[in-house]
Design a protein around this motif. Structure first.
Motif, PDB file in Angstrom:
ATOM      1  N   MET A   1     -28.142  24.855  25.035  1.00  0.00           N
ATOM      2  CA  MET A   1     -28.325  23.885  24.179  1.00  0.00           C
ATOM      3  C   MET A   1     -28.736  22.476  24.734  1.00  0.00           C
ATOM      4  N   ARG A   2     -28.104  22.168  26.101  1.00  0.00           N
ATOM      5  CA  ARG A   2     -28.496  21.039  26.805  1.00  0.00           C
ATOM      6  C   ARG A   2     -29.908  21.084  27.420  1.00  0.00           C
ATOM      7  N   HIS A   3     -30.412  22.395  27.665  1.00  0.00           N
ATOM      8  CA  HIS A   3     -31.577  22.488  28.597  1.00  0.00           C
ATOM      9  C   HIS A   3     -32.613  22.948  27.770  1.00  0.00           C
ATOM     10  N   ASN A   4     -32.552  22.787  26.331  1.00  0.00           N
ATOM     11  CA  ASN A   4     -33.518  23.447  25.363  1.00  0.00           C
ATOM     12  C   ASN A   4     -33.859  24.728  25.662  1.00  0.00           C
ATOM     13  N   SER A   5     -32.932  25.724  25.925  1.00  0.00           N
ATOM     14  CA  SER A   5     -33.360  26.964  26.021  1.00  0.00           C
ATOM     15  C   SER A   5     -32.377  27.973  25.084  1.00  0.00           C
ATOM     16  N   SER A   6     -32.282  29.159  25.342  1.00  0.00           N
ATOM     17  CA  SER A   6     -31.611  30.250  24.492  1.00  0.00           C
ATOM     18  C   SER A   6     -30.556  31.241  25.461  1.00  0.00           C
ATOM     19  N   VAL A   7     -29.635  31.634  24.951  1.00  0.00           N
ATOM     20  CA  VAL A   7     -28.463  32.334  25.393  1.00  0.00           C
ATOM     21  C   VAL A   7     -29.211  33.883  25.990  1.00  0.00           C
ATOM     22  N   VAL A   8     -30.105  34.325  25.110  1.00  0.00           N
ATOM     23  CA  VAL A   8     -31.039  35.373  25.213  1.00  0.00           C
ATOM     24  C   VAL A   8     -31.775  35.019  26.502  1.00  0.00           C
ATOM     25  N   ALA A   9     -32.523  34.140  26.698  1.00  0.00           N
ATOM     26  CA  ALA A   9     -33.402  33.884  27.746  1.00  0.00           C
ATOM     27  C   ALA A   9     -32.946  33.623  28.918  1.00  0.00           C
ATOM     28  N   ILE A  10     -31.533  33.065  28.691  1.00  0.00           N
ATOM     29  CA  ILE A  10     -30.780  33.079  30.029  1.00  0.00           C
ATOM     30  C   ILE A  10     -30.320  34.309  30.979  1.00  0.00           C
ATOM     31  N   LYS A  11     -29.632  35.066  30.024  1.00  0.00           N
ATOM     32  CA  LYS A  11     -29.404  36.274  30.401  1.00  0.00           C
ATOM     33  C   LYS A  11     -30.299  37.185  30.935  1.00  0.00           C
ATOM     34  N   LYS A  12     -31.349  37.292  30.263  1.00  0.00           N
ATOM     35  CA  LYS A  12     -32.671  38.093  30.944  1.00  0.00           C
ATOM     36  C   LYS A  12     -33.107  37.522  31.973  1.00  0.00           C
ATOM     37  N   ALA A  13     -33.238  36.271  32.305  1.00  0.00           N
ATOM     38  CA  ALA A  13     -33.755  35.508  33.584  1.00  0.00           C
ATOM     39  C   ALA A  13     -32.744  35.719  34.740  1.00  0.00           C
ATOM     40  N   ASN A  14     -31.226  36.115  34.409  1.00  0.00           N
ATOM     41  CA  ASN A  14     -30.449  36.039  35.250  1.00  0.00           C
ATOM     42  C   ASN A  14     -30.027  37.464  35.633  1.00  0.00           C
ATOM     43  N   ARG A  15     -30.373  38.451  34.773  1.00  0.00           N
ATOM     44  CA  ARG A  15     -29.829  39.930  34.856  1.00  0.00           C
ATOM     45  C   ARG A  15     -28.497  39.965  34.624  1.00  0.00           C
ATOM     46  N   MET A  16     -27.976  39.441  33.506  1.00  0.00           N
ATOM     47  CA  MET A  16     -26.775  39.138  33.027  1.00  0.00           C
ATOM     48  C   MET A  16     -26.608  40.275  32.086  1.00  0.00           C
ATOM     49  N   ARG A  17     -25.088  40.914  32.129  1.00  0.00           N
ATOM     50  CA  ARG A  17     -24.600  41.951  30.949  1.00  0.00           C
ATOM     51  C   ARG A  17     -23.977  41.245  29.965  1.00  0.00           C
ATOM     52  N   ASN A  18     -23.286  40.177  30.385  1.00  0.00           N
ATOM     53  CA  ASN A  18     -22.408  39.479  29.577  1.00  0.00           C
ATOM     54  C   ASN A  18     -22.667  37.826  29.520  1.00  0.00           C
ATOM     55  N   THR A  19     -21.548  37.440  28.729  1.00  0.00           N
ATOM     56  CA  THR A  19     -21.790  35.942  28.891  1.00  0.00           C
ATOM     57  C   THR A  19     -20.817  35.357  29.834  1.00  0.00           C
ATOM     58  N   PHE A  20     -19.977  36.097  30.824  1.00  0.00           N
ATOM     59  CA  PHE A  20     -19.174  35.546  31.876  1.00  0.00           C
ATOM     60  C   PHE A  20     -19.736  34.628  32.753  1.00  0.00           C
ATOM     61  N   LEU A  21     -19.197  33.488  33.031  1.00  0.00           N
ATOM     62  CA  LEU A  21     -19.743  32.600  33.956  1.00  0.00           C
ATOM     63  C   LEU A  21     -18.766  32.302  35.252  1.00  0.00           C
ATOM     64  N   SER A  22     -19.084  32.170  36.378  1.00  0.00           N
ATOM     65  CA  SER A  22     -18.351  31.758  37.543  1.00  0.00           C
ATOM     66  C   SER A  22     -18.672  30.572  37.981  1.00  0.00           C
ATOM     67  N   ILE A  23     -17.610  29.566  38.092  1.00  0.00           N
ATOM     68  CA  ILE A  23     -17.851  28.108  38.751  1.00  0.00           C
ATOM     69  C   ILE A  23     -18.750  28.402  40.151  1.00  0.00           C
ATOM     70  N   GLY A  24     -19.697  27.753  40.044  1.00  0.00           N
ATOM     71  CA  GLY A  24     -20.564  27.386  41.202  1.00  0.00           C
ATOM     72  C   GLY A  24     -21.688  28.329  41.163  1.00  0.00           C
ATOM     73  N   ARG A  25     -21.918  29.213  40.405  1.00  0.00           N
ATOM     74  CA  ARG A  25     -22.928  30.269  40.296  1.00  0.00           C
ATOM     75  C   ARG A  25     -24.157  29.438  39.988  1.00  0.00           C
ATOM     76  N   ARG A  26     -25.122  29.745  40.538  1.00  0.00           N
ATOM     77  CA  ARG A  26     -26.506  29.276  40.397  1.00  0.00           C
ATOM     78  C   ARG A  26     -27.376  29.970  39.341  1.00  0.00           C
ATOM     79  N   LEU A  27     -27.660  29.651  37.962  1.00  0.00           N
ATOM     80  CA  LEU A  27     -28.513  30.125  37.233  1.00  0.00           C
ATOM     81  C   LEU A  27     -29.727  29.494  36.881  1.00  0.00           C
ATOM     82  N   VAL A  28     -30.695  30.370  36.483  1.00  0.00           N
ATOM     83  CA  VAL A  28     -32.217  30.369  36.205  1.00  0.00           C
ATOM     84  C   VAL A  28     -32.306  29.954  34.929  1.00  0.00           C
ATOM     85  N   ILE A  29     -32.573  28.770  34.513  1.00  0.00           N
ATOM     86  CA  ILE A  29     -32.763  28.472  33.057  1.00  0.00           C
ATOM     87  C   ILE A  29     -34.013  28.321  32.712  1.00  0.00           C
ATOM     88  N   PRO A  30     -34.635  29.173  31.739  1.00  0.00           N
ATOM     89  CA  PRO A  30     -36.065  29.242  31.341  1.00  0.00           C
ATOM     90  C   PRO A  30     -36.093  27.978  30.417  1.00  0.00           C
TER      91      PRO A  30
END
Length: 469
Positions: free
Chosen positions: A371-400
């Motif tokens: 929401m903050r970066h005008n993207s979508s959950v589906v797009a973020i998961k696909k760009a980062n090859r994520m299987r779930n929505t679990f996040l670890s502090i410090g991880r770098r994500l690619v945000i479309p």
């Protein structure tokens, strides 16, 4: 009769009010021994000093007093530390550092060791020059046109930083008899990085024709980005190279420095320094010592070696924990870094490449980030090859992104430093082995360096300082 009785009662009352002073008990021998020794005091004590403290008041420590009556100066913390250090040195003049634990299962989790030291590239000069340095053949108009029509024509690009970035138009390390690509799916880097790796290995093969194949481990994924569990390896400029051993089979012992082929590994390090634009080489300090001692023994210039190993922050070869079984090499990429910096404002013209890097913080959720970066959950998961929505502090994500990014960090213009070429090798008879007079006492913990032995300098090795690219 009554008067006599009254007199007796009055006398009894007076006797009951009489208080007899009781002397204080003498201190026990043990207490007397631990008490401070008596000090001389002036004959006339001022009333304010002689007055006893009020009952219940906190007791204050009495400062030591000199023979003249003035308070003695307390030792400073530095003087106390000096005394303690001097006593420790006399007891153990050559302390041994505790060995670090190595765990091959988690060997990559601490692969930077030198400050993730941010891994943000420090500027090489107070004021970096403006304008394209290594892409001068492309004007801004030509670059924009090529980016709109076909970004693949621009070649490899290193976008962002090594710990927060990605790559475009990457190249895989080719298969060859001189090296072994361990994990082909994560053996992608920029064209410059791959060319540097190939050139360094070829130079070792030219010097040692019978050298076994070198293991080329991880570089980056094809598109770059976060590569678990590494902090870097994100924009195609990092590569893990194994050690040369007497045979092609790697050794699994903990103390690798005892089993490596020192001559071949020094040839690899020397080739990286001389033939490539290497930014740093991370390896365990115990392996460094073996390589340094060997290079010194075959006649390499000591001042040049110290500039590589012992120059502190400016050292080219640095210590990193859990790097006792491989070299972590990072290269400068003049063209790839410059292209990545220049296309950053043009990313929105290519929706598939309009991406930003984001570091996960405490309290973040995937929906909130989208929401903050005008993207979508589906797009973020696909760009980062994520299987779930679990996040670890410090991880770098690619945000479309769905629009231009106005606050994405852009690296400064890169300026390649001159390569640290060794000085021209002197003939063995002219090498001065006498230590320079420094006015300092010799360190008993430093082993004496072996006398240099005459060796034949390999042909084709450049000498002298050169800034040619």
């Amino acid at each position: 009769m009554r008067s006599s009785l009254l007199i007796l009662l009055l006398c009894a009352g007076c006797a009951a009010r009489v208080v007899t002073p009781v002397p204080a008990p003498a201190p026990a021998p043990a207490q007397a021994a631990s008490a401070m020794p008596p000090v001389e005091t002036p004959a006339a004590t001022p009333p304010a000093q002689a007055a006893a403290p009020a009952p219940g008041a906190p007791q204050q420590a009495t400062p030591p007093v000199s023979a003249s009556g003035a308070p003695a100066a307390m030792p400073s913390p530095a003087e106390v530390a000096a005394v303690v250090t001097d006593a420790a040195v006399r007891e153990n003049p050559c302390p041994v550092e505790p060995e670090e634990e190595d765990d091959e299962a988690t060997a990559a989790t601490d692969d930077e060791g030198v400050s993730e030291e941010g891994e943000m590239q420090a500027p090489l000069a107070p004021a970096a020059p403006a304008g394209p340095l290594y892409t001068a053949d492309l004007s801004d108009e030509a670059l924009t046109e090529a980016w709109k029509k076909d970004p693949s024509t621009l070649g490899s690009m290193s976008i962002g930083f090594v710990e927060s970035g990605r790559q475009l138009n990457s190249v895989r390390v080719p298969d060859d008899k001189d090296w072994l690509v361990v994990s082909p799916e994560i053996a992608y880097g920029t064209q410059e990085t791959v060319d540097y790796v190939v050139a360094a290995i070829r130079a070792v093969r030219a010097q040692y024709p019978n050298v076994p194949p070198l293991r080329v481990n991880r570089l980056s994924t094809k598109d770059g980005g976060y590569l678990r569990p590494h902090k870097s390896h994100q924009n195609g400029r990092d590569v893990d190279l194994g050690f040369y051993y007497p045979t092609a089979e790697p050794v699994r012992e903990r103390e690798r420095e005892r089993y490596i082929d020192v001559a071949m590994n020094w040839a690899l390090v020397r080739s990286l320094v001389v033939n490539t634009d290497v930014q740093m080489i991370l390896v365990d300090k115990r392996v460094q010592k073996v390589l340094y001692d060997y290079a010194l023994s075959i006649g390499e210039d000591k001042a040049w070696l110290d500039s590589l190993f012992n120059a502190g922050f400016n050292s080219l070869i640095k210590h990193a924990r859990r790097h006792r079984d491989h070299f972590h090499v990072r290269f400068f990429n003049g063209r790839a870094q410059e292209l990545g910096r220049r296309v950053a404002p043009l990313l929105a013209l290519q929706p598939d490449q309009n991406l930003m890097m984001y570091k996960v913080r405490n309290g973040d959720t995937l929906g909130g980030i989208a929401m903050r970066h005008n993207s979508s959950v589906v797009a973020i998961k696909k760009a980062n090859r994520m299987r779930n929505t679990f996040l670890s502090i410090g991880r770098r994500l690619v945000i479309p992104l769905k629009g231009p990014c106005t606050h994405c960090p852009i690296p400064p213009p890169v300026q390649l430093p001159p390569r640290r070429m060794p000085p021209q090798t002197q003939a063995p008879a002219l090498v001065n082995t006498a230590p320079a007079a420094s006015g300092k006492l010799p360190n008993p913990c430093t082993p004496a360096a072996p006398a240099p032995t005459p060796v034949a300098v390999p042909t084709g090795v450049p000498s002298g300082l050169s800034t040619a690219r």
